[in-house]
Design a protein around this motif. Structure first.
Motif, PDB file in Angstrom:
ATOM      1  N   ASN A  10     -17.326  57.381   5.637  1.00  0.00           N
ATOM      2  CA  ASN A  10     -16.335  58.160   4.882  1.00  0.00           C
ATOM      3  C   ASN A  10     -15.340  58.813   5.832  1.00  0.00           C
TER       4      ASN A  10
ATOM      5  N   THR B  58     -24.956  52.082  -1.597  1.00  0.00           N
ATOM      6  CA  THR B  58     -25.622  52.702  -2.740  1.00  0.00           C
ATOM      7  C   THR B  58     -24.806  52.521  -4.017  1.00  0.00           C
TER       8      THR B  58
ATOM      9  N   GLN C 121     -22.138  55.234  -4.176  1.00  0.00           N
ATOM     10  CA  GLN C 121     -20.928  54.927  -3.417  1.00  0.00           C
ATOM     11  C   GLN C 121     -20.053  53.926  -4.180  1.00  0.00           C
TER      12      GLN C 121
ATOM     13  N   ASP D  99     -22.146  61.412   4.588  1.00  0.00           N
ATOM     14  CA  ASP D  99     -22.663  60.087   4.910  1.00  0.00           C
ATOM     15  C   ASP D  99     -22.594  59.156   3.704  1.00  0.00           C
ATOM     16  N   THR D 100     -22.272  57.897   3.972  1.00  0.00           N
ATOM     17  CA  THR D 100     -22.317  56.904   2.898  1.00  0.00           C
ATOM     18  C   THR D 100     -23.757  56.513   2.582  1.00  0.00           C
ATOM     19  N   PHE D 101     -24.630  56.621   3.577  1.00  0.00           N
ATOM     20  CA  PHE D 101     -26.046  56.306   3.365  1.00  0.00           C
ATOM     21  C   PHE D 101     -26.932  57.284   4.128  1.00  0.00           C
TER      22      PHE D 101
ATOM     23  N   ASP E 281     -27.882  62.970  -2.703  1.00  0.00           N
ATOM     24  CA  ASP E 281     -26.692  62.234  -2.300  1.00  0.00           C
ATOM     25  C   ASP E 281     -27.102  61.080  -1.387  1.00  0.00           C
ATOM     26  N   ALA E 282     -26.277  60.032  -1.347  1.00  0.00           N
ATOM     27  CA  ALA E 282     -26.444  58.921  -0.407  1.00  0.00           C
ATOM     28  C   ALA E 282     -27.861  58.324  -0.480  1.00  0.00           C
TER      29      ALA E 282
ATOM     30  N   GLU F 253     -30.412  57.598  -3.704  1.00  0.00           N
ATOM     31  CA  GLU F 253     -30.733  56.211  -4.034  1.00  0.00           C
ATOM     32  C   GLU F 253     -32.232  55.971  -4.121  1.00  0.00           C
TER      33      GLU F 253
END
Length: 403
Positions: A128, A163, A166, A290-292, A311-312, A316
Motif C-alpha cells: 500500500n 486477501t 484487499q 499492510d496488504t497481508f 485487517d489483512a 483473512e
C-alpha cells in the motif's frame, strides 16, 4: 497451456527481508519444482551482488539492473531501465508469461514492453504505497499515487491481491480484474517445536512467563507508536513484562533511547528467526497499512497468540477470541486492552494459540503456487489477450478523471 518459461520483474527479491521478497521466493521455488524456467529482472542490491546463472541454479537466472535507493527505504532500490532495453530482454528471454511485482520504473518499463509485444502481463498489488506516503512527509501525493496505481494495474491482464478484503477495497477504488492468491507458510520451519528456553533465558524470561514479540521493519508505517503505547500501558501494570523486537529500521534508535528495557534482537533469518517466533508468546502486530503481513502467519504457525487489528492476514485467517485477539481497525484502545488480556488470561491465550497453529497448517505453499501458475496461464488466454489488446494506449495521464 503449460508454463515453461516465466519472467518475474521486481524491485525487491531475496535475500532482502520483507513480505514481497519472501512471497516471490516461495513462488519461484514452487515454479522451479514444477520444472518451469524462471528469469528474474531486478535491481542490483549491493556492490557484491552477482547475477544467478541458470546453468548453476537449475533453471533459475536473473538479470541485474542499475538501481537507486527508495526514499525512506535506503536498503531497497528501484530499478532504472529504458523501455527499449526491457523490450530487448523480453524478445531475448521469450517468456510465455510475465509477472510484475512492483509498480516502480522497472515495472513500468516491463508493462510498456509487454504491451508492445502483445504479452499479457500479470501484476501484483503487494504494498500500500499510497498509504505509506503520509509517514514520509508526502501524504499530499496520496491521491496521485493511487491514481497511478489504478492505471498501472488496470493496464495489466489481471492484478493479484492476497486477501478478499484487499480485492474489495481495490474494486471499490476502480481497480478491475483483481484475483486473490493468498500466502502460504513453511510449516517445517515455523513451528512451536522451535521454542528455545536458552533464548528466553537471554531475555530474562522464565519458562512460564509470557513474552511479547514484534517481528518486522521498525518504521513509522508499521504503526510502532501504538506498540510503544502498548508497552507503556503493560509495563506500568507489569514492570517485569518482556518485549522483544526482531528486525531493523529507522525508528530503532529513537525507540531504544525512549525505552531502554525493550529487547532489540536485530534481523533474524531461517532457523534463528523460527526460534525467536516460537520462543515468544504474544505476537503484537499494530500495522494498519499492510496488504497481508506474512509475519502474522509465521507467528500463527509458531504457536504465538496473535494480537492484531481485524485487517489483512489476521482478518483473512483469524477470528476474534476464537483464534486471536482482534481489534476493530483504528481502535487503539481495544488493541491495548487485548494485549493486556493476552498477558493475564493464560488459558485463553494458550487456547487461541493452539487454534491459530491448526489454521496455519492449512496454508500450503504448494497449492498457492499452483493457483499462481494457473493465473499466469490464464493471462495468455484469448479472453485476457483481447481484453489487454483493447485497452487504451499505455500512457499515464494524471490529469484524467478517476474511474
Amino acid at each position: 497451456m503449460t508454463l515453461k518459461n516465466v519472467l518475474l520483474v521486481t524491485e525487491t527479491y531475496r535475500p532482502e527481508i520483507n513480505g514481497v521478497a519472501t512471497t516471490l521466493g516461495k513462488w519461484v521455488d514452487g515454479m522451479l519444482a514444477l520444472g518451469i524456467r524462471v528469469t528474474v529482472i531486478r535491481p542490483k542490491q549491493h556492490s557484491a551482488d552477482k547475477a544467478i546463472d541458470s546453468r548453476t541454479f537449475d533453471r533459475e537466472s536473473d538479470k541485474l539492473v542499475f538501481g537507486l535507493p527508495i526514499p525512506g527505504y535506503a536498503d531497497l532500490k528501484f530499478g532504472l531501465v529504458s523501455q527499449k532495453w526491457m523490450k530487448h530482454q523480453l524478445q531475448r528471454i521469450k517468456p510465455c508469461a510475465i509477472y510484475i511485482a512492483t509498480e516502480g520504473p522497472l515495472g513500468y518499463a516491463a508493462l510498456k514492453a509487454a504491451k508492445q509485444l502483445k504479452i499479457g502481463a500479470v501484476t501484483g498489488f503487494h504494498t500500500n504505497f499510497q498509504s505509506y506516503s503520509k509517514f514520509y512527509n508526502f501524504g499530499f501525493l496520496e491521491p496521485l499515487i493511487m491514481k497511478y496505481m489504478r492505471w498501472f494495474h488496470n493496464t495489466s491482464a489481471s492484478t493479484l491481491v492476497p486477501t478478499q478484503q484487499q480485492k474489495q477495497m481495490l474494486e471499490h477504488k476502480g481497480f478491475t480484474n483483481t484475483e486473490v492468491v493468498s500466502r502460504g507458510i513453511d510449516g517445517e520451519l515455523f513451528s512451536p517445536t522451535k521454542r528455545n528456553q536458552q533464548l528466553r533465558d537471554q531475555w530474562g524470561a522464565s519458562e512460564n512467563e509470557p513474552v511479547f514479540l514484534y517481528v518486522g521493519r521498525i518504521a513509522a508505517e508499521k504503526n510502532l507508536e501504538l506498540l510503544a503505547d502498548t508497552y507503556e500501558s503493560i509495563s506500568e501494570k507489569y514492570p517485569k513484562a518482556k518485549f522483544v523486537l526482531v528486525g531493523d529500521g529507522p525508528l530503532k534508535p529513537s525507540l531504544a533511547a525512549r525505552y531502554p528495557a525493550l529487547i532489540f534482537a536485530g534481523v533474524k533469518r531461517g532457523e534463528e528467526l523460527a526460534q525467536h517466533y516460537a520462543s515468544g508468546d504474544i505476537f503484537l502486530f499494530p500495522s494498519q497499512t499492510d496488504t497481508f503481513g506474512n509475519v502474522v502467519t509465521e507467528a500463527m504457525a509458531s504457536g504465538c497468540c496473535i494480537c492484531a487489528f481485524d485487517d489483512a492476514a489476521a482478518k483473512e485467517h483469524l477470528d476474534n477470541r476464537q483464534s486471536a485477539f482482534l481489534a476493530d481497525l483504528g481502535d487503539d484502545r481495544q488493541f491495548i486492552k487485548n494485549a493486556i488480556a493476552a498477558y493475564e488470561k493464560t488459558d485463553l491465550r494458550k487456547n487461541l494459540s493452539m487454534s491459530s497453529v491448526v489454521l496455519a497448517q492449512r496454508l500450503n505453499w504448494q497449492k498457492i503456487v499452483q493457483q499462481f501458475c494457473k493465473t499466469l496461464e490464464k493471462s495468455q488466454s484469448t479472453q485476457y489477450g483481447k481484453a489487454h489488446a483493447n485497452r487504451s494506449n499505455l500512457r499515464f495521464k494524471p490529469e484524467s478523471s478517476s474511474r
